[in-house]
Design an enzyme around this catalytic site. Structure first.
Site, PDB file in Angstrom:
ATOM      1  N   CYS A   1       7.110  -0.439   6.901  1.00  0.00           N
ATOM      2  CA  CYS A   1       6.377   0.064   5.743  1.00  0.00           C
ATOM      3  C   CYS A   1       5.496  -1.075   5.255  1.00  0.00           C
ATOM      4  O   CYS A   1       6.003  -2.086   4.780  1.00  0.00           O
ATOM      5  CB  CYS A   1       7.400   0.483   4.694  1.00  0.00           C
TER       6      CYS A   1
ATOM      7  N   CYS B   1      11.154   3.222  -1.479  1.00  0.00           N
ATOM      8  CA  CYS B   1       9.803   3.522  -1.964  1.00  0.00           C
ATOM      9  C   CYS B   1       9.676   3.230  -3.436  1.00  0.00           C
ATOM     10  O   CYS B   1      10.509   3.619  -4.230  1.00  0.00           O
ATOM     11  CB  CYS B   1       9.504   4.989  -1.814  1.00  0.00           C
TER      12      CYS B   1
ATOM     13  N   GLU C   1       5.291  -7.404  -0.133  1.00  0.00           N
ATOM     14  CA  GLU C   1       6.552  -7.008   0.472  1.00  0.00           C
ATOM     15  C   GLU C   1       6.310  -6.031   1.612  1.00  0.00           C
ATOM     16  O   GLU C   1       5.404  -5.214   1.566  1.00  0.00           O
ATOM     17  CB  GLU C   1       7.468  -6.394  -0.583  1.00  0.00           C
TER      18      GLU C   1
ATOM     19  N   CYS D   1      -1.191  -2.928  -7.357  1.00  0.00           N
ATOM     20  CA  CYS D   1      -1.912  -1.649  -7.210  1.00  0.00           C
ATOM     21  C   CYS D   1      -2.627  -1.316  -8.518  1.00  0.00           C
ATOM     22  O   CYS D   1      -2.037  -1.433  -9.592  1.00  0.00           O
ATOM     23  CB  CYS D   1      -0.933  -0.536  -6.854  1.00  0.00           C
TER      24      CYS D   1
ATOM     25  N   CYS E   1       0.697   4.202 -11.512  1.00  0.00           N
ATOM     26  CA  CYS E   1       1.577   5.363 -11.712  1.00  0.00           C
ATOM     27  C   CYS E   1       2.765   4.907 -12.568  1.00  0.00           C
ATOM     28  O   CYS E   1       3.304   3.816 -12.357  1.00  0.00           O
ATOM     29  CB  CYS E   1       2.077   5.886 -10.371  1.00  0.00           C
TER      30      CYS E   1
ATOM     31  N   CYS F   1       6.293   3.785 -10.947  1.00  0.00           N
ATOM     32  CA  CYS F   1       6.283   2.921  -9.756  1.00  0.00           C
ATOM     33  C   CYS F   1       6.320   1.439 -10.125  1.00  0.00           C
ATOM     34  O   CYS F   1       5.554   0.976 -10.967  1.00  0.00           O
ATOM     35  CB  CYS F   1       5.031   3.228  -8.943  1.00  0.00           C
TER      36      CYS F   1
HETATM   37  N1  SAH Z   1      -0.111   4.222  -3.128  1.00  0.00           N
HETATM   38  C1  SAH Z   1       0.277   5.152  -2.147  1.00  0.00           C
HETATM   39  C2  SAH Z   1       1.226   4.597  -1.111  1.00  0.00           C
HETATM   40  C3  SAH Z   1       2.292   3.664  -1.574  1.00  0.00           C
HETATM   41  S1  SAH Z   1       3.570   4.374  -2.562  1.00  0.00           S
HETATM   42  C4  SAH Z   1       0.859   6.394  -2.806  1.00  0.00           C
HETATM   43  O1  SAH Z   1       1.106   6.377  -3.996  1.00  0.00           O
HETATM   44  O2  SAH Z   1       1.010   7.390  -2.097  1.00  0.00           O
HETATM   45  C5  SAH Z   1       4.495   5.313  -1.362  1.00  0.00           C
HETATM   46  C6  SAH Z   1       5.270   6.471  -1.947  1.00  0.00           C
HETATM   47  O3  SAH Z   1       6.351   6.022  -2.769  1.00  0.00           O
HETATM   48  C7  SAH Z   1       4.429   7.379  -2.840  1.00  0.00           C
HETATM   49  O4  SAH Z   1       4.674   8.726  -2.568  1.00  0.00           O
HETATM   50  C8  SAH Z   1       4.922   7.003  -4.200  1.00  0.00           C
HETATM   51  O5  SAH Z   1       4.657   8.003  -5.138  1.00  0.00           O
HETATM   52  C9  SAH Z   1       6.389   6.800  -3.949  1.00  0.00           C
HETATM   53  N2  SAH Z   1       7.100   6.111  -5.016  1.00  0.00           N
HETATM   54  C10 SAH Z   1       6.602   5.238  -5.911  1.00  0.00           C
HETATM   55  N3  SAH Z   1       7.580   4.816  -6.741  1.00  0.00           N
HETATM   56  C11 SAH Z   1       8.710   5.436  -6.344  1.00  0.00           C
HETATM   57  C12 SAH Z   1      10.081   5.376  -6.778  1.00  0.00           C
HETATM   58  N4  SAH Z   1      10.458   4.577  -7.768  1.00  0.00           N
HETATM   59  N5  SAH Z   1      10.977   6.144  -6.139  1.00  0.00           N
HETATM   60  C13 SAH Z   1      10.612   6.914  -5.100  1.00  0.00           C
HETATM   61  N6  SAH Z   1       9.357   6.979  -4.629  1.00  0.00           N
HETATM   62  C14 SAH Z   1       8.423   6.257  -5.240  1.00  0.00           C
HETATM   63 FE1  SF4 Z   2      -0.001   2.543  -6.601  1.00  0.00          FE
HETATM   64 FE2  SF4 Z   2       2.610   2.909  -6.859  1.00  0.00          FE
HETATM   65 FE3  SF4 Z   2       0.914   4.797  -7.661  1.00  0.00          FE
HETATM   66 FE4  SF4 Z   2       1.227   4.332  -5.035  1.00  0.00          FE
HETATM   67  S1  SF4 Z   2       2.771   5.097  -6.443  1.00  0.00           S
HETATM   68  S2  SF4 Z   2      -0.691   4.615  -6.177  1.00  0.00           S
HETATM   69  S3  SF4 Z   2       1.572   2.111  -5.069  1.00  0.00           S
HETATM   70  S4  SF4 Z   2       1.079   2.748  -8.524  1.00  0.00           S
END
Ligand code: SAH
Ligand code: SF4
Length: 357
Positions: free
Chosen positions: A112, A348, A95, A119, A123, A126
């Site tokens: 973006c 995000c 995406e 990934c 996390c 996410c």
């Molecule tokens: N993997 C990288 C970049 C992609 S995620 C990272 O984690 O930084 C981009 C941003 O979106 C990160 O700061 C991540 O923590 C945030 N993010 C992930 N899930 C989210 C959610 N459900 N709501 C808001 N931000 C989120």
């Molecule tokens: Fe991966 Fe989502 Fe964690 Fe970013 S926030 S490192 S995309 S699992």
């Protein structure tokens, strides 16, 4: 005739393209012409390269390809944010989100982009993390997200404009630092003034805290912005939220960030998702102030975007304001991220192509 294993031209820089064309017995200057066609024009066939001799066009058509990902699906949010589902050559899907700089959507866009299919970091808040990991993307697939989205956008807006996209954030699916060599190549290409021509200062890379990648990026001394996903200021909580913290705990991560700032002279951004009842207490604010105040850094507060099936909740506006106020009073430079595209799950962390059918 369709040949298997054609040479992929997308992702080659001018020098690589030159080498390829020399191998076909072509003069050097052709590489700049073809490079321009690939990145500055919207063509779908070599035959449209009108200033290239016919026999070379035929040769390229038979032996080479430019694999701009196909837009399989798109959704448009009320604020004109667009989410594209793009298909790669091997049918893997990622995406990409386009966010207009004004809500009418006729303006310039920030894109973006994704760096991996899924990934591996996982996390717990996410959607991408929950969808598992399939593979790294190649640099041409990252650049391809820009070209594919730009083409579709121009078509939708009925504009002939290759400058529609002015900013790039590596904040889509995946952890850029786990794929840093391809990410660096893609930055180079996005940056090239003979092609896409987006300045380094308009590019942001976000990482969950992969220290080796941060050190690698520092050595490149680029003018891009490094964003660190912090989300918690003590190891106990951060271990729970971002499993990578067990490998690189906060002390090590902050050391790497301090090194990055010292080495590059660049201000970094700390992203902090606000999770209701999890990381928004006064003690969290105080810990953040202690951690970040000594550094040349901004804090970007992000209200959590809720994900189906995950247990985290977005805080209320008054909780957000209270947390923001503590940080500002503590002397931090704070911005509150404006929410875009949440009604189409393009915000995000809501990206998970697997769920799209
Ligand atoms: N993997 C990288 C970049 C992609 S995620 C990272 O984690 O930084 C981009 C941003 O979106 C990160 O700061 C991540 O923590 C945030 N993010 C992930 N899930 C989210 C959610 N459900 N709501 C808001 N931000 C989120
Ligand atoms: Fe991966 Fe989502 Fe964690 Fe970013 S926030 S490192 S995309 S699992």
């Amino acid at each position: 005739m369709n040949k298997e294993n054609k040479t992929e031209l997308l992702g080659m820089n001018i020098a690589e393209l030159e080498k390829y064309l020399l191998s076909l017995g072509q003069p050097r200057f052709r590489s700049k012409q073809i490079y321009g066609w690939i990145y500055r024009k919207d063509i779908s066939s070599f035959y449209e390269m009108s200033d290239i001799p016919r026999d070379l066009r035929e040769n390229l058509d038979e032996n080479a390809e430019i694999s701009i990902p196909r837009v399989l699906k798109q959704r448009v949010a009320n604020d004109n944010t667009r989410k594209f589902l793009l298909e790669m050559k091997d049918k893997k899907k990622v995406e990409t989100v386009l966010i207009p700089q004004n809500r009418e959507g006729n303006d310039r866009y920030t894109i973006c982009i994704s760096t991996q299919v899924g990934c591996p970091i996982g996390c717990v808040f996410c959607a991408t993390g929950a969808s598992g990991f399939q593979r790294n993307l190649k640099s041409y697939e990252m650049v391809g997200q820009i070209l594919g989205s730009r083409r579709e956008l121009a078509k939708r807006l009925k504009l002939q404009d290759n400058q529609l996209i002015t900013n790039v954030v590596y904040m889509g699916m995946g952890e850029p630092m786990l794929n840093i060599e391809e990410v660096l190549k893609s930055i180079n290409m996005i940056n090239d003034h003979r092609g896409i021509n987006i300045g380094q200062r308009h590019i942001t890379l976000s990482t969950a805290g992969e220290v080796k990648g941060i050190q690698r990026l520092a050595r490149e001394k680029l003018q891009v912005t490094l964003a660190i996903s912090l989300h918690a200021c003590n190891n106990q909580l951060r271990n729970q939220l971002i499993p990578l913290n067990r490998k690189y705990p906060l002390e090590i991560l902050m050391q790497a960030v301090a090194y990055y700032i010292e080495y590059t002279g660049r201000r970094v951004t700390f992203e902090y998702i606000m999770l209701d009842g999890v990381n928004m207490g006064l003690n969290d604010a105080q810990a953040m102030i202690k951690l970040i105040k000594p550094l040349l850094a901004n804090v970007n507060l992000i209200p959590y975007n809720e994900v189906n099936g995950l247990d985290f909740k977005r805080p209320t506006p008054s909780q957000i304001m209270r947390f923001n106020k503590w940080l500002v009073e503590g002397g931090l430079n704070v911005t509150l991220r404006e929410e875009r595209g949440a009604d189409i799950e393009a915000a995000c962390g809501q990206l998970a192509a697997k769920r799209e059918r």
